[in-house]
Motif scaffolding. Structure first.
Motif, PDB file in Angstrom:
ATOM      1  N   GLY A   1       0.806  -1.211   0.000  1.00 14.55           N
ATOM      2  CA  GLY A   1       0.000   0.000   0.000  1.00 14.55           C
ATOM      3  C   GLY A   1       0.838   1.259   0.000  1.00 14.55           C
ATOM      4  O   GLY A   1       0.288   2.369  -0.064  1.00 14.55           O
ATOM      5  N   ILE A   2       2.174   1.094   0.083  1.00 15.76           N
ATOM      6  CA  ILE A   2       3.082   2.243   0.165  1.00 15.76           C
ATOM      7  C   ILE A   2       3.937   2.371  -1.093  1.00 15.76           C
ATOM      8  O   ILE A   2       4.104   3.474  -1.636  1.00 15.76           O
ATOM      9  CB  ILE A   2       3.980   2.118   1.413  1.00 15.76           C
ATOM     10  N   LEU A   3       4.508   1.282  -1.562  1.00 16.48           N
ATOM     11  CA  LEU A   3       5.327   1.319  -2.772  1.00 16.48           C
ATOM     12  C   LEU A   3       4.445   1.288  -4.013  1.00 16.48           C
ATOM     13  O   LEU A   3       3.385   0.659  -4.018  1.00 16.48           O
ATOM     14  CB  LEU A   3       6.287   0.128  -2.803  1.00 16.48           C
ATOM     15  N   THR A   4       4.891   1.941  -5.071  1.00 14.84           N
ATOM     16  CA  THR A   4       4.193   1.827  -6.351  1.00 14.84           C
ATOM     17  C   THR A   4       4.439   0.434  -6.918  1.00 14.84           C
ATOM     18  O   THR A   4       5.400  -0.247  -6.516  1.00 14.84           O
ATOM     19  CB  THR A   4       4.692   2.873  -7.347  1.00 14.84           C
ATOM     20  N   PRO A   5       3.616  -0.047  -7.845  1.00  9.49           N
ATOM     21  CA  PRO A   5       3.853  -1.374  -8.433  1.00  9.49           C
ATOM     22  C   PRO A   5       5.256  -1.520  -9.018  1.00  9.49           C
ATOM     23  O   PRO A   5       5.880  -2.580  -8.890  1.00  9.49           O
ATOM     24  CB  PRO A   5       2.772  -1.473  -9.509  1.00  9.49           C
ATOM     25  N   ARG A   6       5.768  -0.469  -9.653  1.00 13.54           N
ATOM     26  CA  ARG A   6       7.123  -0.543 -10.221  1.00 13.54           C
ATOM     27  C   ARG A   6       8.170  -0.668  -9.114  1.00 13.54           C
ATOM     28  O   ARG A   6       9.110  -1.464  -9.221  1.00 13.54           O
ATOM     29  CB  ARG A   6       7.392   0.705 -11.063  1.00 13.54           C
TER      30      ARG A   6
END
Length: 412
Positions: A199-204
């Protein structure tokens, strides 16, 4: 997950007879599970399966204390007294020791589609253990506390702001903390990183982290450790998190209603079945990580949990590998699920009768992602544990912690 428990016994992989002539008449297995009552039926099923094909071979299980396990294993390996078969956690612990283990690819080829979680036991394209359980970090919540605070237990919060607001309402109404957190061993930060990270990092960023291209200068990576510190500073955790053991004191805090949420496990401890001894199954919820960063895609973090490997120096590799296959047969894993409540690696076992929490977890496996902490080396995880305690106590800053972790990660 499809096959009903009643017919699960028909799902074991088909194997030929003795692959090696049973030239070694005894195999020694080290683990930390075989001495537990909840694993007794699992071990007996596996031994019976193996004995049918190798009636002249003795199998000795030696249950070691978990807190000393890897130290004892290292000492045994250095003195050429390693067991033939040994249990490992997925991730850094087995990858660090891949050079002492037998690649199992040619022995377990028939099991690859039936079992999940292989990646956690692989290194440089080779498999070094067969997964027994899937280990992940679902966020469990107490629906009774939600109801008492006027929150909808069927619609848990989707964003971090909603989550914190709901926790404030629960605290005001019931006195319960937001998070049950045990960090005495430094394990709590691993659960926090993996449980909330999607929920914090972007998918990339998530993909790059798993692939080893971790950008420790990213504000989103820094945000993980900021939230860890903020949760402690703002009283979201139970009191004394740094002095509370993860195994198993903290689970009691959640079970007894003293905290509304816990980032728990899905294998055979600290999970839905354990909690069901105190909480009615229908009152145990499972939620996705609340979104902190726009564009983040919450998912179930999981990998192979525990798995059995074979020592490179075993006298009969094929025989030892066939014991590993017995330990991951459908019959054996069905027993482990039924007695211990473990979400096993066998995707043919149906868990729908176990209750809503187990069903919710199983439904997320198809779209789940590898857990963030499993991608880190054991050395970096040890450092992160120490730094996490310092962050909660106020003796280290977020910048200091991230800088040290980046340096450790670069050196492997």
């Amino acid at each position: 997950m499809v096959a009903a428990l009643a017919v699960a016994g028909c799902g074991s992989a088909t194997r030929t007879g003795s692959p090696s002539g049973d030239s070694q008449r005894k195999l020694v297995v080290w683990d930390w599970k075989s001495g537990e009552p909840a694993a007794a039926a699992y071990v007996e099923k596996a031994k019976a399966d193996f004995a049918q094909r190798h009636p002249g071979v003795t199998v000795e299980f030696v249950a070691q204390p978990y807190d000393q396990y890897y130290t004892l294993l290292g000492t045994a390996s250095q003195s050429d007294k390693a067991p033939d078969v040994m249990l490992f956690n997925g991730g850094g612990q087995i990858r660090d020791r891949a050079g002492t283990l037998l690649p199992l690819d040619r022995y377990v080829a028939e099991d690859r589609s039936r079992l999940a979680g292989w990646e956690a036991f692989s290194e440089d394209g080779k498999v070094y253990a067969a997964p027994v359980t899937l280990q992940g970090h679902p966020i469990y919540y107490n629906k009774t506390l939600y109801e008492a605070a006027g929150l909808d237990p069927a619609d848990p919060p989707k964003t971090w702001n909603e989550f914190v607001s709901g926790c404030a309402a629960i605290k005001k109404t019931t006195g319960a903390a937001c998070f049950a957190l045990g960090n005495k061993e430094g394990f709590g930060i691993q659960f926090f990183l993996s449980g909330l990270g999607s929920g914090i990092l972007t998918p990339r960023e998530y993909d790059d982290w798993i692939a080893g291209k971790r950008d420790w200068t990213s504000p989103h990576v820094r945000r993980i450790f900021e939230l860890w510190k903020d949760a402690g500073d703002k009283g979201l955790n139970n009191r004394g998190a740094n002095s509370t053991a993860m195994f198993t004191d903290i689970f009691t805090v959640f079970e007894t209603g003293k905290a509304a949420h816990i980032i728990g496990l899905m294998s055979d401890i600290g999970h839905w079945k354990d909690f069901g001894e105190f909480l009615p199954p229908e009152k145990i919820g499972v939620m996705r990580a609340p979104v902190v960063t726009d564009g983040a895609t919450p998912s179930l973090p999981y990998d192979g949990g525990i798995g059995y490997a074979v020592a490179k120096g075993t006298k009969d590799p094929a025989l030892a590998a066939d014991l590993v296959r017995a330990l991951t047969s459908t019959d054996a894993l069905t027993a482990f699920y039924a007695e211990a409540g473990a979400i096993t690696s066998d995707t043919t076992i149906d868990v729908s009768r176990a209750g809503p929490a187990a069903t919710a977890i199983a439904s997320e496996i198809r779209t789940g992602r590898p857990a963030l902490h499993v991608a880190l080396s054991s050395k970096t995880l040890d450092l992160m544990g120490r730094l996490s305690q310092q962050l909660l106590s106020g003796s280290a800053t977020v910048d200091e912690a991230v800088e040290q972790l980046a340096a450790s990660d670069r050196t492997g």
